[in-house]
Write a protein that holds these residues in place. Structure first.
Motif, PDB file in Angstrom:
ATOM      1  N   ARG A  95     -61.168 -36.579 -15.079  1.00  0.00           N
ATOM      2  CA  ARG A  95     -60.832 -37.658 -13.811  1.00  0.00           C
ATOM      3  C   ARG A  95     -59.200 -37.580 -13.584  1.00  0.00           C
ATOM      4  O   ARG A  95     -58.358 -37.616 -12.612  1.00  0.00           O
ATOM      5  CB  ARG A  95     -62.255 -38.007 -13.540  1.00  0.00           C
ATOM      6  CG  ARG A  95     -61.337 -38.554 -12.107  1.00  0.00           C
ATOM      7  CD  ARG A  95     -62.506 -39.085 -11.273  1.00  0.00           C
ATOM      8  NE  ARG A  95     -62.634 -41.134 -11.755  1.00  0.00           N
ATOM      9  CZ  ARG A  95     -62.288 -41.664 -11.517  1.00  0.00           C
ATOM     10  NH1 ARG A  95     -61.308 -41.144 -10.274  1.00  0.00           N
ATOM     11  NH2 ARG A  95     -61.958 -43.165 -11.781  1.00  0.00           N
ATOM     12  N   ALA A 147     -55.227 -28.660 -11.465  1.00  0.00           N
ATOM     13  CA  ALA A 147     -56.288 -30.345 -11.327  1.00  0.00           C
ATOM     14  C   ALA A 147     -56.866 -29.769 -10.057  1.00  0.00           C
ATOM     15  O   ALA A 147     -58.405 -29.537 -10.061  1.00  0.00           O
ATOM     16  CB  ALA A 147     -54.938 -31.376 -10.439  1.00  0.00           C
ATOM     17  N   VAL A 148     -56.312 -28.456 -10.099  1.00  0.00           N
ATOM     18  CA  VAL A 148     -57.503 -28.261  -8.904  1.00  0.00           C
ATOM     19  C   VAL A 148     -58.800 -27.628  -9.513  1.00  0.00           C
ATOM     20  O   VAL A 148     -60.227 -27.501  -9.012  1.00  0.00           O
ATOM     21  CB  VAL A 148     -57.615 -26.928  -7.599  1.00  0.00           C
ATOM     22  CG1 VAL A 148     -58.235 -25.731  -6.944  1.00  0.00           C
ATOM     23  CG2 VAL A 148     -56.366 -26.826  -6.798  1.00  0.00           C
ATOM     24  N   ARG A 164     -59.887 -28.755 -11.940  1.00  0.00           N
ATOM     25  CA  ARG A 164     -60.249 -29.865 -12.662  1.00  0.00           C
ATOM     26  C   ARG A 164     -61.573 -30.347 -11.570  1.00  0.00           C
ATOM     27  O   ARG A 164     -62.405 -31.156 -11.493  1.00  0.00           O
ATOM     28  CB  ARG A 164     -59.745 -30.660 -12.816  1.00  0.00           C
ATOM     29  CG  ARG A 164     -59.813 -32.345 -13.576  1.00  0.00           C
ATOM     30  CD  ARG A 164     -59.541 -33.007 -12.701  1.00  0.00           C
ATOM     31  NE  ARG A 164     -58.953 -33.775 -11.862  1.00  0.00           N
ATOM     32  CZ  ARG A 164     -57.781 -34.191 -12.486  1.00  0.00           C
ATOM     33  NH1 ARG A 164     -58.094 -34.917 -13.202  1.00  0.00           N
ATOM     34  NH2 ARG A 164     -56.629 -33.412 -11.670  1.00  0.00           N
ATOM     35  N   ASP A 165     -61.398 -30.328 -10.596  1.00  0.00           N
ATOM     36  CA  ASP A 165     -61.421 -31.141  -9.017  1.00  0.00           C
ATOM     37  C   ASP A 165     -63.364 -30.882  -9.007  1.00  0.00           C
ATOM     38  O   ASP A 165     -64.664 -30.832  -8.930  1.00  0.00           O
ATOM     39  CB  ASP A 165     -61.396 -30.825  -7.863  1.00  0.00           C
ATOM     40  CG  ASP A 165     -60.053 -31.955  -7.889  1.00  0.00           C
ATOM     41  OD1 ASP A 165     -60.064 -32.691  -8.661  1.00  0.00           O
ATOM     42  OD2 ASP A 165     -59.301 -31.879  -7.323  1.00  0.00           O
ATOM     43  N   LEU A 203     -65.719 -31.284 -11.861  1.00  0.00           N
ATOM     44  CA  LEU A 203     -66.197 -32.298 -11.348  1.00  0.00           C
ATOM     45  C   LEU A 203     -66.918 -32.343 -10.900  1.00  0.00           C
ATOM     46  O   LEU A 203     -67.947 -33.149 -10.100  1.00  0.00           O
ATOM     47  CB  LEU A 203     -65.120 -33.432 -11.543  1.00  0.00           C
ATOM     48  CG  LEU A 203     -64.437 -34.040 -12.036  1.00  0.00           C
ATOM     49  CD1 LEU A 203     -63.187 -34.890 -11.745  1.00  0.00           C
ATOM     50  CD2 LEU A 203     -65.072 -34.241 -13.364  1.00  0.00           C
ATOM     51  N   PHE A 204     -66.614 -31.428  -9.671  1.00  0.00           N
ATOM     52  CA  PHE A 204     -68.256 -31.011  -8.690  1.00  0.00           C
ATOM     53  C   PHE A 204     -69.179 -30.636  -9.072  1.00  0.00           C
ATOM     54  O   PHE A 204     -70.895 -30.994  -8.691  1.00  0.00           O
ATOM     55  CB  PHE A 204     -67.861 -30.402  -7.300  1.00  0.00           C
ATOM     56  CG  PHE A 204     -68.707 -30.010  -6.263  1.00  0.00           C
ATOM     57  CD1 PHE A 204     -68.590 -31.436  -4.955  1.00  0.00           C
ATOM     58  CD2 PHE A 204     -69.528 -29.098  -5.976  1.00  0.00           C
ATOM     59  CE1 PHE A 204     -68.977 -31.030  -4.457  1.00  0.00           C
ATOM     60  CE2 PHE A 204     -70.333 -29.053  -5.237  1.00  0.00           C
ATOM     61  CZ  PHE A 204     -70.252 -29.791  -4.551  1.00  0.00           C
ATOM     62  N   PRO A 210     -68.767 -39.537  -5.271  1.00  0.00           N
ATOM     63  CA  PRO A 210     -67.565 -38.251  -5.924  1.00  0.00           C
ATOM     64  C   PRO A 210     -67.477 -37.439  -5.460  1.00  0.00           C
ATOM     65  O   PRO A 210     -66.608 -36.943  -4.985  1.00  0.00           O
ATOM     66  CB  PRO A 210     -68.658 -39.088  -7.023  1.00  0.00           C
ATOM     67  CG  PRO A 210     -69.028 -39.748  -7.737  1.00  0.00           C
ATOM     68  CD  PRO A 210     -69.821 -40.198  -5.920  1.00  0.00           C
ATOM     69  N   GLU A 261     -66.112 -37.024  -2.207  1.00  0.00           N
ATOM     70  CA  GLU A 261     -64.646 -36.608  -1.591  1.00  0.00           C
ATOM     71  C   GLU A 261     -64.091 -35.422  -2.109  1.00  0.00           C
ATOM     72  O   GLU A 261     -63.452 -34.921  -1.667  1.00  0.00           O
ATOM     73  CB  GLU A 261     -64.306 -37.916  -2.809  1.00  0.00           C
ATOM     74  CG  GLU A 261     -62.707 -38.235  -2.733  1.00  0.00           C
ATOM     75  CD  GLU A 261     -62.580 -39.705  -3.773  1.00  0.00           C
ATOM     76  OE1 GLU A 261     -60.993 -39.299  -4.070  1.00  0.00           O
ATOM     77  OE2 GLU A 261     -63.708 -40.115  -3.948  1.00  0.00           O
ATOM     78  N   ILE A 262     -64.276 -34.736  -3.145  1.00  0.00           N
ATOM     79  CA  ILE A 262     -63.858 -34.237  -3.325  1.00  0.00           C
ATOM     80  C   ILE A 262     -64.142 -32.521  -2.849  1.00  0.00           C
ATOM     81  O   ILE A 262     -62.714 -31.654  -2.484  1.00  0.00           O
ATOM     82  CB  ILE A 262     -64.659 -33.706  -5.226  1.00  0.00           C
ATOM     83  CG1 ILE A 262     -64.370 -34.264  -6.347  1.00  0.00           C
ATOM     84  CG2 ILE A 262     -64.617 -31.611  -5.670  1.00  0.00           C
ATOM     85  CD1 ILE A 262     -65.072 -33.799  -7.715  1.00  0.00           C
ATOM     86  N   GLY A 286     -61.667 -32.525   0.362  1.00  0.00           N
ATOM     87  CA  GLY A 286     -60.489 -31.999  -0.586  1.00  0.00           C
ATOM     88  C   GLY A 286     -60.198 -30.709  -0.959  1.00  0.00           C
ATOM     89  O   GLY A 286     -58.879 -29.520  -0.748  1.00  0.00           O
ATOM     90  N   PHE A 287     -61.944 -29.893  -0.210  1.00  0.00           N
ATOM     91  CA  PHE A 287     -61.178 -28.850  -0.161  1.00  0.00           C
ATOM     92  C   PHE A 287     -61.036 -28.007   0.861  1.00  0.00           C
ATOM     93  O   PHE A 287     -61.791 -26.487   1.320  1.00  0.00           O
ATOM     94  CB  PHE A 287     -62.043 -28.043  -1.411  1.00  0.00           C
ATOM     95  CG  PHE A 287     -61.707 -27.611  -2.289  1.00  0.00           C
ATOM     96  CD1 PHE A 287     -61.900 -26.537  -3.246  1.00  0.00           C
ATOM     97  CD2 PHE A 287     -62.208 -28.492  -3.308  1.00  0.00           C
ATOM     98  CE1 PHE A 287     -60.534 -27.168  -4.525  1.00  0.00           C
ATOM     99  CE2 PHE A 287     -61.589 -29.189  -4.830  1.00  0.00           C
ATOM    100  CZ  PHE A 287     -61.141 -28.220  -5.460  1.00  0.00           C
TER     101      PHE A 287
END
Length: 372
Positions: free
Chosen positions: A237, A246-247, A249-250, A253-254, A301, A304-305, A308-309
């Motif tokens: 993270r 980074a995209v 990675r998010d 993480l989702f 978390p 939040e992700i 961002g999309f």
């Protein structure tokens, strides 16, 4: 005449590997210029009366007389096939002989034709990725046939237990020529499962008497699935990555915070996000793999992700997806780069996201939603 003996021969034999009780199936092998073509006579007879040297049965039972009659008829058909080729002035080779001999048989009597039949019958009910796996199994099977028998294809009714066992060994490197990835035990078993399913189609249509793949009994190796610890997730993270990574990675993480599989992430649309009775956002969807309905609360978390999309979901676009997912292969390739930058030593794939122990704080947060 001498030249014919050198280049063409016919031999009958009893296939003992398929013996049931005291009877075995009768087979014929035609050899042309060193290449073999095996023909199932579709007749079983007792082994006791078989004279391999004389190529006939010596007993007087009705079964043995019928078996001798079957062999005589097959010899006549073989000679008629040769005469047809000579009249057409066609070259006497294995391919031409087989095509002429099989004239009038079902259209799916060879391995490649049977896999094509599977694509027509079952392919539309399978995912594209699954159909690609069947294509890989077919290519490996035909490669085995070419290596082992020097043939470009193989008759389905000639596949027996010995063929199945050798193909299984071939997948793991036995008599394997040239470059190519050698399968693990579990990987080889996947190919055998697909072959079994395709052969079952032939069995259902009475093109074969039994499915020889059913005789393969091999236990899979137990594999310890990789998993992520909370410390490793935090490293990923916080890793400093270029925008493209980074995209990805998010999105990874989702999946970590929700446990959603790759294919279900690909199919996710805004319609799958709803407001629950606790007045917070939930995900509702049917798992593509099982068809089961899944309802998941979105933890902070993950929320939040998700927020961002929003920029990836332009208004008015039909069938718009939430996440700009790459192919599974590209995703796993980039995840290895991300893990290296983050200092995580494990072999990270997207599937690993489903094996993560949520921290106590996240569990308590989720529990509070139900009791509040």
């Amino acid at each position: 005449m001498n030249e014919k003996k050198k280049t063409f021969s016919v031999r009958f034999w009893m296939r003992r590997t398929r013996t049931q009780g005291n009877v075995s199936p009768l087979f014929c092998r035609v050899t042309i210029c060193g290449q073999r073509y095996e023909i199932n006579a579709n007749f079983c007879a007792p082994l006791k009366g078989w004279d391999a040297k004389a190529q006939r049965f010596t007993g007087r039972s009705a079964e043995e007389k019928n078996a001798n009659r079957v062999m005589n008829d097959m010899r006549i058909k073989i000679e008629d096939t040769l005469n047809k080729l000579r009249k057409k002035e066609a070259e006497i080779n294995l391919k031409n002989f087989r095509l002429a001999f099989e004239d009038g048989k079902n259209d799916y009597s060879t391995v490649s034709a049977l896999f094509e039949y599977h694509r027509i019958i079952d392919g539309k009910n399978l995912e594209p990725s699954t159909n690609l796996l069947y294509d890989v199994t077919e290519r490996l099977l035909l490669r085995f046939v070419k290596t082992r028998y020097r043939l470009s294809d193989y008759m389905v009714d000639a596949i027996d237990k010995a063929f199945v066992m050798e193909f299984y060994a071939f997948l793991q490197g036995f008599r394997r020529e040239g470059k190519g990835r050698v399968c693990t035990v579990n990987g080889a078993m996947k190919h055998m499962q697909r072959l079994k399913r395709v052969m079952n189609l032939a069995l259902q249509n009475d093109w074969i008497a039994s499915n020889p793949v059913c005789t393969l009994h091999v236990k899979r190796n137990k594999v310890e699935r990789g998993y992520l610890e909370q410390e490793e997730v935090e490293k990923i993270r916080k890793a400093v990555l270029p925008p493209s990574h980074a995209v990805l990675r998010d999105m990874f993480l989702f999946a970590v915070y929700t446990g959603i599989s790759y294919v279900d992430m690909v199919n996710m649309t805004p319609e799958n996000i709803t407001i629950g009775i606790d007045r917070t956002r939930w995900i509702h969807f049917n798992r593509q793999k099982t068809g089961l309905r899944v309802s998941l609360p979105l933890l902070p978390p993950a929320e939040e992700i998700l927020d961002g999309f929003e920029c990836y979901r332009p208004e008015g676009e039909e069938n718009r997806k939430i996440f700009p997912m790459l192919t599974n292969q590209a995703t796993n390739r980039y995840l290895k780069d991300i893990a290296r930058v983050a200092g995580v030593k494990k072999n990270i794939t997207f599937h690993v996201a489903r094996h993560y122990e949520l921290s106590l704080s996240l569990k308590l947060n989720s529990l509070q939603r139900f009791v509040s």
